[in-house]
Design a protein around this motif. Structure first.
Motif, PDB file in Angstrom:
ATOM      1  N   THR B  90      42.253  -8.318 -29.301  1.00 13.51           N
ATOM      2  CA  THR B  90      40.921  -7.600 -29.706  1.00 13.51           C
ATOM      3  C   THR B  90      40.181  -8.528 -30.591  1.00 13.51           C
ATOM      4  O   THR B  90      39.954  -8.438 -30.585  1.00 13.51           O
ATOM      5  N   MET B  91      40.708  -8.971 -31.683  1.00  8.81           N
ATOM      6  CA  MET B  91      40.503  -9.791 -32.652  1.00  8.81           C
ATOM      7  C   MET B  91      39.711 -10.626 -31.889  1.00  8.81           C
ATOM      8  O   MET B  91      39.087 -11.296 -31.733  1.00  8.81           O
ATOM      9  N   MET B  92      40.538 -11.884 -30.648  1.00  9.03           N
ATOM     10  CA  MET B  92      40.004 -12.615 -29.653  1.00  9.03           C
ATOM     11  C   MET B  92      38.540 -12.584 -29.290  1.00  9.03           C
ATOM     12  O   MET B  92      37.774 -13.549 -29.249  1.00  9.03           O
ATOM     13  N   MET B  93      38.482 -11.397 -29.147  1.00 13.30           N
ATOM     14  CA  MET B  93      37.496 -10.794 -28.196  1.00 13.30           C
ATOM     15  C   MET B  93      36.391 -10.218 -29.077  1.00 13.30           C
ATOM     16  O   MET B  93      34.891 -10.415 -28.328  1.00 13.30           O
ATOM     17  N   GLY B  99      31.379 -14.218 -31.277  1.00 11.80           N
ATOM     18  CA  GLY B  99      30.769 -15.386 -31.692  1.00 11.80           C
ATOM     19  C   GLY B  99      29.539 -16.352 -30.694  1.00 11.80           C
ATOM     20  O   GLY B  99      29.177 -16.741 -30.962  1.00 11.80           O
ATOM     21  N   PHE B 100      30.021 -16.239 -29.625  1.00 13.98           N
ATOM     22  CA  PHE B 100      29.178 -16.780 -28.504  1.00 13.98           C
ATOM     23  C   PHE B 100      27.670 -15.504 -28.517  1.00 13.98           C
ATOM     24  O   PHE B 100      26.543 -16.935 -28.728  1.00 13.98           O
ATOM     25  N   LEU B 101      27.680 -14.306 -28.948  1.00 11.34           N
ATOM     26  CA  LEU B 101      26.000 -14.287 -29.105  1.00 11.34           C
ATOM     27  C   LEU B 101      25.481 -14.556 -30.269  1.00 11.34           C
ATOM     28  O   LEU B 101      24.673 -15.215 -30.299  1.00 11.34           O
ATOM     29  N   ALA B 258      31.474 -10.080 -39.248  1.00  8.84           N
ATOM     30  CA  ALA B 258      32.135  -9.148 -38.094  1.00  8.84           C
ATOM     31  C   ALA B 258      33.538 -10.245 -37.866  1.00  8.84           C
ATOM     32  O   ALA B 258      34.335  -9.028 -37.743  1.00  8.84           O
ATOM     33  N   THR B 259      33.538 -11.651 -38.418  1.00 12.38           N
ATOM     34  CA  THR B 259      34.827 -12.516 -38.700  1.00 12.38           C
ATOM     35  C   THR B 259      35.777 -12.328 -39.811  1.00 12.38           C
ATOM     36  O   THR B 259      36.825 -11.844 -39.899  1.00 12.38           O
ATOM     37  N   MET B 260      35.295 -13.849 -40.622  1.00 12.67           N
ATOM     38  CA  MET B 260      35.750 -13.662 -41.329  1.00 12.67           C
ATOM     39  C   MET B 260      36.146 -13.100 -43.269  1.00 12.67           C
ATOM     40  O   MET B 260      37.712 -12.631 -42.824  1.00 12.67           O
ATOM     41  N   VAL B 261      35.240 -11.928 -43.123  1.00 11.33           N
ATOM     42  CA  VAL B 261      35.489 -11.230 -43.771  1.00 11.33           C
ATOM     43  C   VAL B 261      36.968 -10.175 -43.379  1.00 11.33           C
ATOM     44  O   VAL B 261      37.309  -9.376 -44.360  1.00 11.33           O
ATOM     45  N   THR B 262      36.837  -9.748 -42.046  1.00 12.00           N
ATOM     46  CA  THR B 262      38.091  -8.626 -41.837  1.00 12.00           C
ATOM     47  C   THR B 262      39.237  -9.526 -41.757  1.00 12.00           C
ATOM     48  O   THR B 262      40.102  -8.563 -40.518  1.00 12.00           O
ATOM     49  N   MET B 337      36.826  -2.089 -37.379  1.00  7.90           N
ATOM     50  CA  MET B 337      36.453  -3.371 -38.027  1.00  7.90           C
ATOM     51  C   MET B 337      35.711  -3.685 -36.404  1.00  7.90           C
ATOM     52  O   MET B 337      34.829  -4.721 -37.367  1.00  7.90           O
ATOM     53  N   ALA B 338      36.026  -2.855 -35.385  1.00  7.11           N
ATOM     54  CA  ALA B 338      35.633  -3.560 -34.360  1.00  7.11           C
ATOM     55  C   ALA B 338      33.934  -3.069 -34.189  1.00  7.11           C
ATOM     56  O   ALA B 338      32.948  -3.969 -34.333  1.00  7.11           O
ATOM     57  N   THR B 339      33.962  -1.507 -34.535  1.00  7.84           N
ATOM     58  CA  THR B 339      32.225  -1.007 -34.081  1.00  7.84           C
ATOM     59  C   THR B 339      31.930  -1.775 -35.698  1.00  7.84           C
ATOM     60  O   THR B 339      30.549  -2.073 -35.291  1.00  7.84           O
ATOM     61  N   HIS B 340      32.315  -1.998 -36.716  1.00 10.47           N
ATOM     62  CA  HIS B 340      31.901  -2.709 -37.512  1.00 10.47           C
ATOM     63  C   HIS B 340      31.499  -3.949 -37.380  1.00 10.47           C
ATOM     64  O   HIS B 340      29.696  -4.988 -37.753  1.00 10.47           O
ATOM     65  N   ALA B 341      31.671  -4.839 -36.673  1.00 13.66           N
ATOM     66  CA  ALA B 341      30.833  -6.542 -36.600  1.00 13.66           C
ATOM     67  C   ALA B 341      30.658  -6.366 -35.664  1.00 13.66           C
ATOM     68  O   ALA B 341      29.832  -6.861 -35.289  1.00 13.66           O
TER      69      ALA B 341
END
Lengths: 517, 637
Positions: B90-93, B99-101, B258-262, B337-341
């Motif tokens: 899930t995290m990798m997705m 990240g790509f966007l 989106a990522t590091m702080v989570t 975390m996912a929706t927040h990202a």
């Protein structure tokens, strides 16, 4: 034979380089470079053949060399090499080559004599790492001291005489205490066993009362603790480092300090395991004090080289912490720390030297904004600042992590305080980047007009260092395997000795008890 | 399948090295191609693994891959090995997808910047470390990623390094993170000492032998949580995150939203077994999360910098995630975390588009009326705002509601505070939205003249993220609304062990859940209406004159003076100590002893030299006196 060759090559090369320089300075430099490179190549060959040694379980020593020197006094030319000394001499020759390269343009007068001194320091250090005769050990201890004194005193910066004296007196005075301890050991062993000898392996079996052991240990400890250095015996170091020419600082930080650490592992603990164990809490405390004190001091330095010097004080605190933790993890950490600190701090000193060549100052408050002008150098500085603050993936992290992991079981509270040093390291390491490479250019353009990015020679110096520090961080196993046997044997020996003397005391007590009944 | 795993972190690492080595010889187009391509490859590979896990038969819940042994000495052994289970997948997705966007967006955003190449190098390096963090199968590898993303964050916050304030922000972020990391590393050491291993699998299987409430586990979890506090910007180590907005806006979106702080959220979810064993630590996590959620939300109300508002909002939302974790609702924490990202990345990128269009203006008092100028940004930003405010059916509604439902089941107080924090969120977000997009434009004529919608490379990622913010919540539709909570089912193997330890969770009955849902949505609408009436109908604009503010308002406006307090209590005394050590201990004390010894010896030898007079009579006299002294002293002793 190879072992003797290591030293002879350096000593002879030094003399030849000196003589050659009288006719042509470039030839002198090239001879110096070839000399150290030859030793490096030789040590790499030894390294490549280490597998048989790693696999065998019999002799702790990979190579030995023995010849009589002054048999009347039991003095011999005795060398031996194991994994630990192999790593140390490889570091010596690696940094030695870099030291010659950094001096290439920096040294402008009396170059012949300079390279002579440089090579003789290296010879002294090699001798210290290899010799197994305590008389010879003391001899090499002095051999590395005197040329270093000249390196600082002749080719140093503005306050060189004071720094050179201070360095000399600190190390000389502490070295004399070690000499006293060596001589006492010699006589105690001789009077007990009838054979007077300076041989390391013989002296290992000397027995003495705990009180004598304590005193003798303090003698050895004095020399090593000043070299390492342990707070409060460190004040020679910031002066010597900041005043020495670049190669001098490189060798001081990268190698001379390591002789102190090596001495602890090779002599203090195996000779006096019981006394060391008694001393351990105090020694570890001093290690932690050094870690924090050095870090706090580094934080407010404005002289780049002084700043790096205090980071050394801080990093070497981990060494003493680890040595006196008495376990495999911590000792492996210590060995890693010796190597990685040699490279990372060495690189920072060379950076300071490169900057000095360009802008003729070491004052970081007058620098700033060099990233824009010298991006390559800035990236190098970034990598080694990160190494210095212990970023995982670079060697220093492995060293400090293993040390902390090992020392945790020895002393929890001190380990926690030592770990706080990592935060301190972040503060001072980032300061290097902030003040020198980030920000607006503060220096007036006229003075910094020569500040071009690193040249080919400098890149040749830094790139191997970067590769090595990454290697040490990502795949340290080769180094750990090499140091495994010396580390384990050293610990095993100490444990045996402690157990034996404990049993002996038990026996005495039992006898006494029996007499009373 | 497992062989693919190694390539996932490798792709961005190669991207980094490739751009780094070919630096000058690559055009900006090629740099963008390699940087985005590397992350895209990682995304595709992650998707393959993700869908494999999704369709995997029962029991086959993870893939592992060992690259090589890292450190083995004594009884300590750790290797470079990766674990891809539902949680890390899930995290990798999220990491590779969002990240790509953001990579694509950055091509447009950073195109005219001198540091274009450097920027993409850092960005690729960041993705690499972030992937290590979530894919590592042991604590030390996680720590490598953990510190590596910290480094990238430092480099990217201080990306425009000529500005000293930005550098200070970068340094502050790094140091505060390292304070947290101190806890983490000690926690890892304690784990090794306790369990004899630092591989997740060994630790979690051995953890079953410990009773609930075990003291050592409590210590471990607290230490690890200290790391999470630093990385995820919770009280008391949150002040770096608002300052981190100094970095380019895509960085704020990727790393600081989106990522590091989570990472802290991930880490606790990963260690769910240990945390479930320590109810005490879970209480602490809840309290800290709750306090942070509320505290940061109040600050956000009074900020006027578009990115600062979003930064405090991130701090607050992270707090809510920790509340969920603290309540033992690990899936819920990951869900939010996912929706927040999705929606926070969208909001940050939207803010970036606004800043880009407004000639680098970030002050919302000088914006307004941008609806006309930036239509795509406007629509997508609205979606993001609705999502974070929790209006159904946008993504934030489902995840936030789930947190509040869990809170209600646990304690009414937690519920009340959480609800207040989320209502404040809807207020300040709509305040931000109205001040930025509605009304008249308040910029200077010159800026107004240049306002333009962003290029496609920026707007397309906005649209994709807007779609995700719209539908992202459907991965976790609760039973009460007729869903089956797909995410819950997917993640359940990861949390199976702790669910067993914790026992049955008491669930709310459906009617209570529906009432709460209606209540919070209704109140949210009220908050939006209040914001509407203040900022649209009354056209009120926050004053720039601080003195005219009320005391409470001023306190909030100045972020409760926490930065100032830290400066006075920590930074200045340390600096002072350093100076004192340098001038007093080093120079006065030790050096004087050293130099004094030298002087004493010099003086002594000079004095003694006087004895050498060369006069034979004097020598004989001295000798006689000495002999007498010796004889006398012998007869007495």
């Amino acid at each position: 034979m190879v072992l003797l060759l290591f030293i002879i090559i350096l000593m002879a090369g030094g003399v030849v380089a000196w003589i050659a320089s009288r006719f042509n300075e470039t030839v002198g430099k090239i001879i110096a470079l070839l000399t150290v490179s030859a030793d490096l190549a030789l040590s790499i060959m030894v390294w490549l053949n280490r597998q048989a040694y790693l696999d065998s379980s019999q002799d702790q020593w990979m190579m030995r060399f023995n010849a009589e020197w002054i048999p009347t006094f039991g003095i011999s030319v005795s060398f031996a090499l194991d994994g630990l000394s192999l790593l140390m001499i490889m570091l010596t020759f690696f940094l030695g080559v870099l030291a010659v390269l950094t001096s290439w343009k920096e040294i402008e007068y009396r170059t012949g004599f300079y390279y002579f001194n440089l090579l003789w320091v290296l010879a002294g250090i090699t001798g210290v790492f290899l010799t197994m005769d305590l008389f010879l050990f003391y001899f090499f201890w002095e051999v590395m001291l005197i040329p270093m004194y000249f390196l600082i005193g002749v080719w140093g910066h503005e306050n060189k005489t004071y720094a050179a004296y201070k360095f000399f007196i600190f190390t000389q005075a502490s070295g004399l205490l070690m000499l006293l301890a060596i001589l006492s050991l010699y006589f105690i062993h001789g009077s007990a066993n009838g054979t007077y000898t300076f041989n390391y392996f013989e002296l290992l079996n000397t027995t003495y009362s705990p009180e004598v052991g304590r005193l003798l240990m303090l003698g050895f400890l004095a020399a090593f603790v000043v070299k390492l250095p342990v707070v409060p015996f460190h004040t020679w170091l910031p002066d010597a480092h900041s005043q020495a020419p670049t190669a001098g600082s490189l060798i001081l930080a990268g190698l001379l300090l390591k002789t102190g650490a090596y001495g602890l592992l090779r002599f203090v603990v195996p000779f006096f395991p019981e006394a060391s164990l008694e001393l351990a809490p105090v020694a570890m405390l001093f290690g932690v004090i050094g870690i924090l004190y050095g870090a706090i001091l580094a934080f407010s330095q404005t002289d780049f080289k002084r700043l790096v010097a205090y980071t050394s004080v801080s990093h070497m605190g981990f060494v003493i912490l680890g040595v006196f933790a008495f376990n495999e993890l911590a000792w492996q950490g210590v060995v890693m720390q010796m190597i990685t600190h040699g490279i990372s701090t060495g690189a920072l000193f060379i950076l300071a030297g490169s900057l000095y060549e360009r802008i003729h100052t070491r004052d970081i408050t007058s620098m700033g904004g060099f990233w824009a002008r010298m991006p390559f150098m800035a990236v190098i500085a970034l990598i080694f600042s990160m190494a210095s603050l212990g970023l995982p993936g670079l060697g220093n992290f492995v060293a400090e992590f293993l040390t902390l992991l090992g020392s945790w079981s020895a002393n929890r509270t001190l380990t926690i305080f030592a770990a706080i040093g990592l935060v301190g390291a972040t503060a001072y390491s980032l300061r290097i980047m902030q003040k020198i490479y980030y920000g607006e250019a503060r220096m007036d353009p006229h003075r910094s007009s020569h500040s071009q990015d690193l040249g080919t020679r400098e890149k040749l110096i830094f790139i191997p260092m970067v590769l090595l520090i990454v290697w040490l961080g990502v795949y340290p196993q080769v180094f750990i395997d090499t140091a495994k046997r010396p580390v384990n044997d050293g610990l095993k020996l100490s444990e045996q000795k402690i157990r034996k003397s404990f049993e002996a005391r038990e026996a005495v007590l039992n006898q006494k008890g029996g007499a009373h009944e | 399948m497992s062989d693919l795993i190694g390539f996932i972190p490798l792709a961005p690492l190669l991207g980094f090295l490739f751009i780094g080595f070919l630096n000058k010889s690559l055009t900006k187009g090629w740099v963008s191609f390699f940087a985005c391509g590397a992350v895209f490859v990682a995304f595709i590979l992650s998707s393959v693994l993700f869908f494999n896990l999704l369709n995997a038969p029962e029991g086959q819940a993870a893939f592992t891959y060992t690259a090589f042994d890292w450190i083995t000495t004594g009884n300590f052994s750790v290797s470079f090995s990766f674990l891809v289970d539902p949680l890390s997948a899930t995290m990798m997705m999220i990491i590779t997808g969002v990240g790509f966007l953001i990579h694509v967006y950055s091509v447009g955003y950073m195109y005219h910047d001198d540091g274009f190449r450097r920027f993409f190098m850092y960005l690729n390096l960041f993705i690499f470390f972030m992937l290590l963090l979530v894919m590592g199968s042991n604590y030390l590898l996680m720590f490598v990623g953990w510190e590596g993303v910290g480094l990238c964050s430092y480099l990217l916050i201080g990306f425009w390094f000529k500005n000293q304030d930005y550098n200070d922000a970068a340094k502050k972020a790094f140091i505060m993170n390292r304070i947290g990391d101190l806890g983490l590393i000690l926690g890892v050491i304690l784990i090794f000492v306790t369990f004899g291993s630092i591989n997740y699998a060994d630790v979690f299987s051995k953890a079953g032998e410990f009773p609930v409430g075990s003291e050592i586990i409590t210590w471990i979890t607290i230490l690890l949580f200290v790391g999470a506090i630093g990385k995820s910007a919770q009280i008391p180590l949150y002040t770096w995150l608002p300052d981190a907005m100094a970095g380019p806006t895509p960085v704020s979106a990727l790393i600081h939203a989106a990522t590091m702080v989570t990472a802290g959220v991930y880490m606790i979810a990963r260690n769910n077994v240990l945390y479930t064993l320590s109810p005490f630590t879970l209480e602490i996590v809840t309290v800290i999360g709750l306090a942070t959620a509320l505290f940061a939300a109040t600050i956000a109300i009074a900020q006027n910098d578009i990115k600062k508002v979003l930064a405090y909002s991130t701090v607050s939302q992270l707090g809510l995630m920790f509340v969920a974790l603290g309540l033992g609702a690990f899936t819920t924490g990951i869900f939010h975390m996912a929706t927040h990202a999705f929606f926070k990345a969208l909001l940050f990128l939207g803010a970036g588009s606004v800043i880009h269009g407004m000639s680098d203006e970030q002050d919302i008092r000088k914006m307004g009326g941008l609806r006309k100028y930036l239509p795509i940004t406007f629509i997508t930003f609205l979606v993001g705002t609705l999502a974070i405010a929790g209006i159904p059916p946008f993504a934030g509604f489902f995840s936030k509601d789930e947190i509040l439902a869990n809170a209600f089941a646990h304690s009414k107080v937690v519920y009340a505070v959480g609800a207040i924090a989320s209502l404040l969120t809807s207020f300040y977000m709509f305040r931000l939205f109205f001040l930025t997009f509605s009304g008249e434009n308040r910029a200077s004529e010159e800026v107004k003249h240049h306002i333009h919608e962003s290029p496609k490379s920026m707007t397309i990622p906005l649209m994709v993220l807007a779609v995700l913010s719209l539908i992202g919540g459907f991965m976790g539709v609760p039973e009460v609304l007729g869903g089956s909570h797909a995410l819950n089912n997917f993640l359940s193997p990861v949390f199976a062990q702790s669910a067993q330890i914790a026992g049955e969770h008491h669930h709310l009955d459906h009617s209570t859940e529906l009432i709460l849902m209606g209540l919070i949505v209704g109140l949210t609408l009220v908050m939006i209406f209040i914001a509407y009436s203040i900022y649209v109908r009354r056209k009120s604009v926050p004053t720039s004159n601080e003195a005219s503010l009320g005391a409470a308002h001023r306190l909030v406006y100045n972020k409760y003076y926490v930065d100032e307090a830290y400066n006075t209590v920590v930074v200045k005394p340390l600096y002072f100590l350093s100076k004192v050590f340098d001038s007093v201990v080093e120079k006065l004390l030790i050096d004087n002893i050293v130099n004094g010894t030298g002087k004493a010896i010099t003086w002594g030898s000079k004095t003694l030299r006087l004895v050498q007079t060369g006069n034979t009579g004097f020598y004989i006299l001295a000798m006689v006196i000495s002999i007498i002294v010796l004889l006398v002293s012998r007869s007495f002793l």
